[in-house]
Design a protein around this motif. Structure first.
Motif: not given
Ligand code: HGY
Ligand code: MN
Ligand code: MN
Length: 421
Positions: A193-201
């Motif tokens: 969930a790291l990308l999602e939590s950093e709002d990154k694609s």
């Protein structure tokens, strides 16, 4: 171009979902090494690849290997795996193969200065043989005689499974990557969930955590559940339960560690019989190999000591000790620049999941581009990917291809692509 990428991205997702029908278990996605479902999946993917002008063969390890010719013999390999865990989602592995195919299709027959090799690996998850990366190991010459004797749950050796599938184990040495392969690129869902939590694609993987896998058997005495007093039992399940609590405690108290006992098999496996035997899997991961080794040594010793106290015997078998691997820094920069080139700032990441790239990295400069995993869900039927992220990954992939020739013309990359001994 944007519209084209939208269509290509939708096609990538539709294809992943289409391949989900090839399963050994109705009602779930399960596609293990050399199964009939795997053969059907490979036949379908091969048809799509050939329609895109790719020459395809199945190598002796059951990997689908395609070649999209270029103006020189130097090549970039793009790949991932086509097998799945039980009750899997539709994107783990398959997405990386479909991304490579879509990139080749987007070239519309244009000849690049280098060839593209597209690999659909036959085995990465370690489900059938409790041994992951069988497909990619063959490409680095690590599918040796000892591994070929490994038996699956039905007692079928790896060598026999290959032969029954119509493959020839004596030709495994031909699977090994040629020196013309200058680099390996793998697209994969993040599975966390790291990308999602950093709002990154998108993210670029800098390193992949090492992993140990083992099998521990607790042996006691099978007895009647109604007539055997508690004090007279040698219960394999009760002993394993105590040990599993220790596995969890060690991982909870070691920063950065994850440890999992995901598979338990009891014998004889009846509710009214004290179990005489239990086989447990162990999966331990950490970014530092020394920390992982220390934890595994402790856990194996602890299994033996718990067993002794309870009048049980234990047998431990190490199945895998895969070191942590760093991706190639220059190739990672190429991926980062390609992503920045389409106006997106990538996240630099360490992968807790294992990937074929960690095997290929032994022999060629390798990198991975991660796509955001909605909800961080993977190894689960709800696993998904956003069309927007697939579009971005395709656009970045094309930019990567456009820059790759000047990149691999640099002498240092040629040096790095020399095989390790
Ligand atoms: O288990 C893993 O890390 C991967 O999903 N093969
Ligand atoms: Mn997986
Ligand atoms: Mn995977």
């Amino acid at each position: 171009m944007l519209v084209e990428m939208r269509e290509q991205a939708d096609k990538v997702i539709a294809r992943c979902r289409y391949l989900a029908q090839f399963t050994e278990e109705p009602g779930q996605i399960k596609r293990t090494f050399l199964s009939p479902a795997m053969r059907e999946c490979m036949q379908t993917v091969q048809g799509w690849m050939e329609a895109a002008g790719i020459q395809v063969v199945t190598d002796a390890a059951g990997n689908l290997r395609g070649r999209y010719p270029g103006a020189s013999s130097t090549s970039l390999m793009i790949g991932s795996h086509l097998d799945t865990v039980p009750n899997s989602g539709a994107f783990d592995g398959v997405l990386g193969v479909m991304m490579g195919l879509a990139l080749i299709e987007a070239l519309e027959g244009e000849k690049l200065p280098f060839a593209i090799e597209l690999a659909g690996f036959s085995e990465e998850e370690g489900v059938r043989y409790s041994l992951p990366f069988i497909g990619s190991r063959a490409l680095v010459g690590r599918l040796d005689a000892e591994l070929l004797e490994t038996k699956d749950g039905d007692g079928i050796s790896l060598a026999r499974a290959l032969t029954s599938f119509g493959l020839d184990p004596s030709r495994l040495d031909r699977c090994v990557l040629s020196d013309d392969v200058a680099a390996y690129l793998e697209f994969h869902i993040e599975q966390g969930a790291l990308l999602e939590s950093e709002d990154k694609s998108l993210g670029v993987v800098q390193a992949i955590a090492g992993q140990s896998r083992a099998e521990i058997t607790f042996a006691g005495r099978a007895r009647h559940a109604g007539t055997t007093p508690m004090r007279l039992r040698n219960d394999a399940v009760a002993g394993a339960a105590e040990w599993i609590s220790e596995v969890e405690r060690v991982a909870l108290t070691t920063p950065g560690m994850v440890a999992t006992v995901g598979d338990l098999r009891t014998h004889p496996g009846a509710g009214n019989v004290v179990a005489g035997q239990l086989r447990a899997s162990l999966d331990v991961r950490h970014g530092e190999d020394a920390v992982r080794h220390q934890a595994v040594d402790h856990l194996l010793a602890e299994a033996a000591s718990i067993a002794k106290r309870r009048g049980l015997a234990t047998v431990s078998k190490m199945l895998m000790d895969q070191p942590a691997v760093t991706m190639d820094a220059r190739l990672c920069r190429l991926a980062q620049d390609a992503i920045r080139g389409i106006g997106i700032e990538p996240l630099s990441m360490v992968s807790g999941a294992g990937h074929d790239a960690m095997i290929l990295a032994e022999r060629v400069p390798s990198t991975m581009i991660f796509l955001r995993s909605p909800g961080g869900i993977s190894h689960h039927p709800e696993e998904s990917v956003r069309a927007e992220d697939v579009r971005n990954a395709l656009a970045a992939g094309l930019a990567f291809l456009r820059n790759f020739d000047s990149y691999c013309a640099l002498p240092i990359l040629k040096e790095q692509s020399t095989p390790h001994v």
